[in-house]
Structures are given as C-alpha cells and as structure tokens.
Scaffold this motif. Structure first.
Motif, PDB file in Angstrom:
ATOM      1  N   CYS A  74      -0.693  -6.009  -3.508  1.00 60.06           N
ATOM      2  CA  CYS A  74      -2.130  -6.210  -3.768  1.00 60.06           C
ATOM      3  C   CYS A  74      -2.624  -7.577  -3.301  1.00 60.06           C
ATOM      4  O   CYS A  74      -3.788  -7.929  -3.522  1.00 60.06           O
ATOM      5  CB  CYS A  74      -2.438  -6.011  -5.254  1.00 60.06           C
ATOM      6  SG  CYS A  74      -1.981  -7.398  -6.309  1.00 60.06           S
ATOM      7  N   CYS A 130       1.831 -11.188  -3.992  1.00 57.41           N
ATOM      8  CA  CYS A 130       2.202  -9.795  -4.152  1.00 57.41           C
ATOM      9  C   CYS A 130       2.009  -9.086  -2.810  1.00 57.41           C
ATOM     10  O   CYS A 130       0.938  -9.162  -2.203  1.00 57.41           O
ATOM     11  CB  CYS A 130       1.337  -9.136  -5.214  1.00 57.41           C
ATOM     12  SG  CYS A 130       1.596  -7.365  -5.359  1.00 57.41           S
ATOM     13  N   LYS A 188      -0.822  -8.689 -11.745  1.00 59.20           N
ATOM     14  CA  LYS A 188      -2.022  -7.876 -11.549  1.00 59.20           C
ATOM     15  C   LYS A 188      -1.680  -6.394 -11.419  1.00 59.20           C
ATOM     16  O   LYS A 188      -2.344  -5.553 -12.017  1.00 59.20           O
ATOM     17  CB  LYS A 188      -2.748  -8.358 -10.293  1.00 59.20           C
ATOM     18  CG  LYS A 188      -4.216  -8.044 -10.261  1.00 59.20           C
ATOM     19  CD  LYS A 188      -4.908  -8.831  -9.158  1.00 59.20           C
ATOM     20  CE  LYS A 188      -6.357  -8.412  -9.025  1.00 59.20           C
ATOM     21  NZ  LYS A 188      -7.007  -9.119  -7.915  1.00 59.20           N
ATOM     22  N   CYS A 189      -0.643  -6.064 -10.628  1.00 55.81           N
ATOM     23  CA  CYS A 189      -0.340  -4.639 -10.394  1.00 55.81           C
ATOM     24  C   CYS A 189       1.093  -4.265 -10.768  1.00 55.81           C
ATOM     25  O   CYS A 189       1.483  -3.117 -10.597  1.00 55.81           O
ATOM     26  CB  CYS A 189      -0.613  -4.273  -8.935  1.00 55.81           C
ATOM     27  SG  CYS A 189       0.639  -4.868  -7.775  1.00 55.81           S
ATOM     28  N   SER A 248       3.767  -4.836  -9.373  1.00 56.16           N
ATOM     29  CA  SER A 248       4.676  -4.633  -8.249  1.00 56.16           C
ATOM     30  C   SER A 248       5.798  -5.659  -8.311  1.00 56.16           C
ATOM     31  O   SER A 248       5.591  -6.799  -8.735  1.00 56.16           O
ATOM     32  CB  SER A 248       3.909  -4.793  -6.934  1.00 56.16           C
ATOM     33  OG  SER A 248       4.826  -4.877  -5.861  1.00 56.16           O
ATOM     34  N   CYS A 263       4.354  -8.987 -10.081  1.00 59.51           N
ATOM     35  CA  CYS A 263       2.926  -9.299  -9.937  1.00 59.51           C
ATOM     36  C   CYS A 263       2.197  -9.015 -11.252  1.00 59.51           C
ATOM     37  O   CYS A 263       2.227  -7.882 -11.739  1.00 59.51           O
ATOM     38  CB  CYS A 263       2.319  -8.456  -8.826  1.00 59.51           C
ATOM     39  SG  CYS A 263       0.521  -8.618  -8.733  1.00 59.51           S
TER      40      CYS A 263
HETATM   41 ZN   LIG Z   1       0.150  -7.022  -7.137  1.00 59.04          ZN
END
Ligand SMILES: [Zn+2]
Lengths: 131, 389
Positions: A31, A28, A44-45, A47, A42
């Motif tokens: 992040c 990513c 996690k975030c 994106s 991503c």
């Molecule tokens: Zn991310």
C-alpha cells in the motif's frame, strides 16, 4: 557517551544505511505506506511485505527546540533538536539532531539535509540546513 | 451515566525535596491518611493498584511494587494491578474503578510513590528513559540517541509548534506558572511557596525552548494514595463518595512523542473526547480542574482537549483569568506539579477530591460539586469526571 539503539530486523536498515550515505525508510510494498519508526508489519494494511528504501535525505522542519540543559555528564549545550517531515516519505517524520548550524537559527519550515555520524555499528542520521 | 465506583479517600505524605526518607515510609504515611479520610481500616482494603509498578531501571521513579506494599502494610488483598501501559498515570485508578464495578474488589488502595528527588544526582536523572542500559529499544530508541533525552525536549517541540500556529507566547505560559504559584501559597503541603513574578518566570534559565525552568514540574520525594470503592461500599465511608461519572482512555496515534500528525494536540484530546462521550455533563458543569502539568504547555493543551475552550484559543482563555485564583475554571488549585511537586498526576486528583469535599482551606472553590481530572502528556492520557452528589 551517547546511548546506542539495539539493532533489530526492522530497524537495522534505518540505523546502518548511513554506511552508504543513504537514509533508509521502511515502506509497505502493498500500500506504499511509509512506516516510521520501522516495523515488520504494515500498520495500515497488515501486509508483511515491508521493505526499506532510500529516500532523498532531505526534509522540512515541522517543529524544533533548543536544548540548554546538560542531561548527561559532558553534554555540550545548547543544541537544536528538530522534528523533520521527510521528503519522499509522506507522513513519516524523524527526530533530527541539528548540526553545523547556530541552534538559534533553526526555524519551522526550514529545509534540511541528512548526514551521518558513525559510532560502533550505528550510523546516526544528523541534520543540517540545506543550502 | 455513572460508573459503579467512587473515590472515598485520599492521602498524601509530607512531600519534599531530598527528604532521604524511604519510599515505604512516605507510602505508609499516605495510606494512613487516606484510610483516615475514608473512615476505613487496612482490613477493609482488598485490592491494590499502582502505576507503573516497580521500576528498577529508573532510580526513584517507581521504587515500590504492589507485593512489597502489601507485605509492608500487612494488607490482605485479593486483587492486584500494576500498569505501566494504559491510560497514563491515571491507569491504576481507572483499572481499580473497573475492578470494584465488577466485584473483583470492594476498596482498592491506589498508590504512587516517588523518591525522585533523593535519587537524582549530578550524573543520574531518574527521568531519562533507559538510563544505564547498554542498548536502547522501544520508542525512545529513536529519540534518546539523537540527544532528545528529556520529556522537556519532546514537550518543547509541541510548545514551539503551538506557538507558531496560534501565537502563544512565553508570557501566556508564565500566567500558568505564576497563577499556580499563587494557589500553592495557600497550600501548606506545596513544595514551592515563595512568590513567583512574571519577571522571575521570564528571567529564569531556559531548559528546552520555549520552555524554561518554571515551565517544568518539580521532582520530589513523596507518596499519594487514592482509595477507589464499589458504589455500594462507598456509602458506608466517612465522606460523601465522589462518584466516577465518566472516564476516558485513548491513544489515537503512534506510541511515541514525535509522530502524532498534529503536535498541537495530544493523546489528551482522544481521551477527553472519549470521556465526554460517556456522560450527559458538559464542560460548563465543571467547577474545579486538575490538569496534568508536567510542563506548563500541557495545561493549555488539556484545556482545549477537554473543551473548556476551542483549539488555538487557550492563550486568550488563560489571559482572561479563567484558570487562576478566582477564575471560572480554576486549574490545579493546590499549586499543581509546577509548584506543588511532581506526584505524577496523583497530587492533582488528590486536590480535586479535596476541593469536592470542601476541605481546601484558603484556596477552596466555593460549592465545588463536579471535578475534571486529566493526566498525562504526549501520547499518554487518562481523563476522569468526578461528581459529589
Ligand atoms: Zn500496507
């Protein structure tokens, strides 16, 4: 015959990077999360700025098994299958077919390095002990 | 706490290896026995639920869908579900419990049918994902092309890491396999009933280290039916309803076998925690356990996941005799899938129910009132706590 993966926008870099001798892992851009198996977003975030980049192609055996059973006609056994924690991609692991080593010599914590086997349009990462 | 759902009947066909009997014949036999057990007729069945649904690409793994079973058995169902994803092989039972609790159905026929043994040939294994496809997609496209084809490879990884961290040995897993064989010897419907010694276990050929032949469950042909009923409807059935006290479903990591950060744990850990969070009962209240044993190593993982012992303690817990015949927490008292045959978890639940109804014959756990069942390995898992009031 070894089954081949279907090439998709998210995984093409991983399966073809070997043409240039590179192990390509998705990251990513926002992040820095390493994403494997690769995805377009991503996890996690969320994106969408996900890009694949070359990692060193080395890693450490997290665990392994030695397969003794021929699951397909003509499959040569035994062989070792490791799960390798990748250097340069924290949290990312790959399933690693181990070559150029006595299968029984593989151990947890062992350092490995990648090589590639080309079949059709795919460059399979394969792993052997780093000297 | 209690869900407004209960198990009211179970039935299993005469299972076997290479029966060359059609899946539907197995299914009809299992359904007849389950209805008999519940004191219901086929006209009472208004829902049908299965896992994973008809799968044409894996011969024998899941040969029957809900529609053809409905047709074949002449059922007048109004509610259907076939669940390939979800809380593991337990998904159809959990989904059925939610359906009856919300009034979508009164009595749901949940089934699993397999002709895996008859379908297995030298060149074709039902259990290899994606067999016969031109190109692979999904999570196993990262495993199978690397020749990590079999679940025994993936379970082997977990076992090896667990051995490394906690000092478990093959002898500990041998206690699981030989102990379940002793149970199987008291179960007329188990497929493997000859004695199995530790020497037999240790001397058997390796499949995927550290897992050998007797660490792997046995492919069979057969079917199992579990009837899930609404709480009020269950009161009219032939047997004391087995109330679903709590259930858990969770997938706390990526959907693949090699990425869970700690491979000495499984989805089982998330699923069991979820289950215990929904009940006042505790592990000490449990009398009999059915824990998924597609591979022997899953048994210690499930024991730890369900809190019967701490993480890393299962080897001692097993060695102390807790899970075998006469133990405080007997596991897979019908022989499990290692000796009884692989009914994808349905057989384990069938056995827990049989125990709670006090009908397990020579292997009966005296006074069993509470049963725990955990299905699935790797990232998939479903947990259930049953109570006979
Ligand atoms: Zn991310």
């Amino acid at each position: 015959m070894r089954p081949l993966p279907e090439l998709t926008p998210e995984n093409t870099a991983f399966w073809t990077g070997g043409a240039e001798g590179k192990l390509m892992i998705a990251f990513c851009s926002d992040c820095s999360h390493a994403i494997h198996p690769p995805q377009l977003v991503c996890p996690k975030c969320w994106s969408e700025k996900v890009e694949s980049r070359a990692v060193p192609g080395t890693g450490t055996v997290y665990t392994y098994t030695v397969n003794h059973q021929p699951w397909a006609p003509g499959m040569a056994v035994p062989f070792a299958l490791a799960v390798v924690d990748l250097d340069g991609a924290p949290g990312a692991r790959v399933t690693a077919e181990v070559v150029n080593a006595d299968p029984e010599s593989v151990t947890i914590g062992q350092k490995m390095k990648v090589g590639f086997l080309n079949l059709d349009d795919v460059w399979f990462p394969q792993w052997e002990p780093a000297q | 706490m209690t869900l407004n759902a209960a198990i009211t009947g179970v039935g299993m066909s005469d299972i076997g290896r290479k029966t060359n009997r059609p899946a539907m014949a197995h299914l009809a036999e299992a359904a007849r026995r389950a209805l008999e057990c519940a004191g219901l007729t086929r006209d009472d069945i208004d829902g049908i639920s299965t896992y994973p649904g008809k799968a044409d690409n894996s011969p024998g793994m899941s040969p029957l869908g809900t529609g053809e079973v409905r047709n074949a058995l002449g059922l007048k169902t109004r509610w259907h579900s076939a669940v390939p994803d979800g809380p593991s092989q337990m998904a159809p039972i959990q989904v059925a419990a939610m359906a009856v609790a919300t009034g979508q159905a009164r009595h749901v026929l949940c089934f699993r049918a397999l002709t895996e043994s008859s379908s297995q040939t030298a060149t074709q294994r039902a259990s290899i994902p994606g067999a016969g496809r031109a190109r692979l997609g999904g999570w196993y496209s990262y495993l199978v092309p690397a020749n990590a084809m079999s679940a025994s490879n993936w379970a082997g990884w977990m076992a090896q890491r667990y051995f490394h961290e906690y000092g478990m040995t093959r002898e500990h897993l041998g206690l699981v396999a030989t102990g379940q064989r002793v149970f199987a010897q008291a179960n007329p419907s188990a497929v493997m009933r000859t004695p199995l010694t530790m020497d037999d276990y240790l001397g058997a050929r390796m499949i995927s280290s550290p897992l050998g032949l007797f660490d792997c469950d046995v492919p069979i042909d057969g079917a199992c039916v579990v009837i899930v009923s609404a709480a009020d409807a269950a009161k009219d059935c032939a047997k004391a309803p087995l109330t679903i006290e709590a259930m858990g479903a969770a997938l706390g990591s990526q959907e693949t076998w090699d990425q869970r950060p700690d491979l000495t744990t499984m989805g089982a850990h998330d699923s069991a925690a979820d289950m215990w969070a929904r009940t006042d009962l505790e592990p000490a209240d449990v009398d009999v356990l059915g824990l998924y044993d597609g591979f022997s190593i899953f048994v210690p993982f499930w024991l730890e996941a369900m809190g019967f012992c701490g993480h890393g303690e299962a080897k001692d817990f097993i060695a102390e005799g807790n899970i075998g015949p006469g133990g405080r927490f007997p596991v897979n008292t019908g022989g499990g899938q290692l000796s009884g045959g692989r009914l994808h978890g349905f057989g384990l639940l069938h056995e827990v129910c049989t125990q709670l109804w006090g009908q397990a014959g020579g292997r009966q756990v005296e006074g069993a009132k509470v049963g725990a069942c955990g299905m699935g390995g790797g990232f998939i898992a479903g947990s259930m706590l049953l109570r006979r009031d």
